[in-house]
Design a protein around this motif. Structure first.
Motif, mmCIF file in Angstrom:
data_model
loop_
_atom_site.group_PDB
_atom_site.id
_atom_site.type_symbol
_atom_site.label_atom_id
_atom_site.label_comp_id
_atom_site.label_asym_id
_atom_site.label_seq_id
_atom_site.Cartn_x
_atom_site.Cartn_y
_atom_site.Cartn_z
ATOM 1 N N SER A 12 0.839 -1.202 0.000
ATOM 2 C CA SER A 12 0.000 0.000 0.000
ATOM 3 C C SER A 12 0.878 1.258 0.000
ATOM 4 C CB SER A 12 -0.912 0.021 1.226
ATOM 5 O OG SER A 12 -0.146 0.287 2.396
ATOM 6 N N SER A 13 0.274 2.366 -0.364
ATOM 7 C CA SER A 13 0.973 3.656 -0.340
ATOM 8 C C SER A 13 1.478 3.974 1.057
ATOM 9 C CB SER A 13 0.056 4.778 -0.817
ATOM 10 O OG SER A 13 -0.293 4.585 -2.155
ATOM 11 N N GLN A 14 0.657 3.660 2.057
ATOM 12 C CA GLN A 14 1.035 3.914 3.444
ATOM 13 C C GLN A 14 2.233 3.045 3.839
ATOM 14 O OE1 GLN A 14 -2.113 3.307 6.249
ATOM 15 N NE2 GLN A 14 -0.845 3.805 8.025
ATOM 16 N N GLU A 15 2.211 1.776 3.479
ATOM 17 C CA GLU A 15 3.334 0.882 3.787
ATOM 18 C C GLU A 15 4.606 1.339 3.087
ATOM 19 O OE1 GLU A 15 1.176 -3.446 4.437
ATOM 20 O OE2 GLU A 15 1.384 -2.649 2.384
ATOM 21 N N SER A 59 5.344 4.409 2.105
ATOM 22 C CA SER A 59 5.808 5.645 2.754
ATOM 23 C C SER A 59 6.548 5.345 4.056
ATOM 24 C CB SER A 59 4.636 6.581 3.043
ATOM 25 O OG SER A 59 4.104 7.065 1.842
ATOM 26 N N GLU A 60 6.029 4.432 4.827
ATOM 27 C CA GLU A 60 6.683 4.061 6.087
ATOM 28 C C GLU A 60 8.033 3.390 5.814
ATOM 29 O OE1 GLU A 60 7.383 3.598 10.214
ATOM 30 O OE2 GLU A 60 6.214 4.995 9.003
ATOM 31 N N ARG A 72 10.471 6.025 4.891
ATOM 32 C CA ARG A 72 10.855 6.793 6.086
ATOM 33 C C ARG A 72 11.917 6.034 6.875
ATOM 34 N NH1 ARG A 72 10.437 7.150 11.254
ATOM 35 N NH2 ARG A 72 9.216 5.253 11.527
#
Length: 159
Positions: free
Chosen positions: A127-130, A132-133, A136
């Motif tokens: 996912s986009s969230q995964e 991004s993390e 980071r």
């Protein structure tokens, strides 16, 4: 015992990161071989584009984190393929400036299409969230590594 287990986990993470890098690189290389491009060639073209073209060989070598003689061989091959041209720098006759040719720009369009396809395939199911993390965390590890290297090259904190 607990400390030893934690140490092994940290080593395993480094191995996984190294393996991920090798697999990603190999997947990209396999996709670009039909274009007549080896890893050093396509990464030099890609970096030259990212740097804004018309850069010195030294700047390009530093950006690629390779030695200048290695880059010079690669640039010679890219010149033979008519993807780049080199000329003397106006300000420093010892320096050579590297530029993309129209053929180099055309091949970069093909490279980008293929690289973006590989990226999409490798990131499938994330996912986009995964993502991004993950980015980071990778940036944090990189920053920590750079800080450690800077500390090691200047152990007394002098500038």
């Amino acid at each position: 015992m607990y400390k030893e287990l934690e140490r092994l986990k940290e080593l395993h993470l480094a191995e996984q990161l190294g393996r991920l890098h090798r697999l990603w690189r190999t997947a990209a290389d396999v996709e670009l071989i039909p274009l007549g491009l080896t890893h050093p060639r396509w990464t030099a073209l890609w970096k030259l584009l990212r740097l804004g073209d018309n850069v010195s060989q030294k700047v390009l070598a530093d950006a690629l984190e390779i030695e200048l003689p290695s880059l010079m061989r690669t640039l010679g091959q890219l010149e033979e393929q008519a993807y780049v041209k080199r000329r003397c720098c106006d300000n420093d006759k010892r320096a050579r400036i590297v530029s993309l040719t129209p053929q180099g720009i055309d091949i970069l369009k093909q490279i980008e299409t293929r690289i973006m396809q590989i990226r999409a395939e490798l990131l499938d199911g994330i996912s986009s969230q995964e993502l991004s993390e993950f980015e980071r965390v990778i940036n944090l590890i990189s920053d920590n590594a750079l800080a450690k290297l800077n500390q090691a090259t200047d152990p007394f904190g002098e500038k």
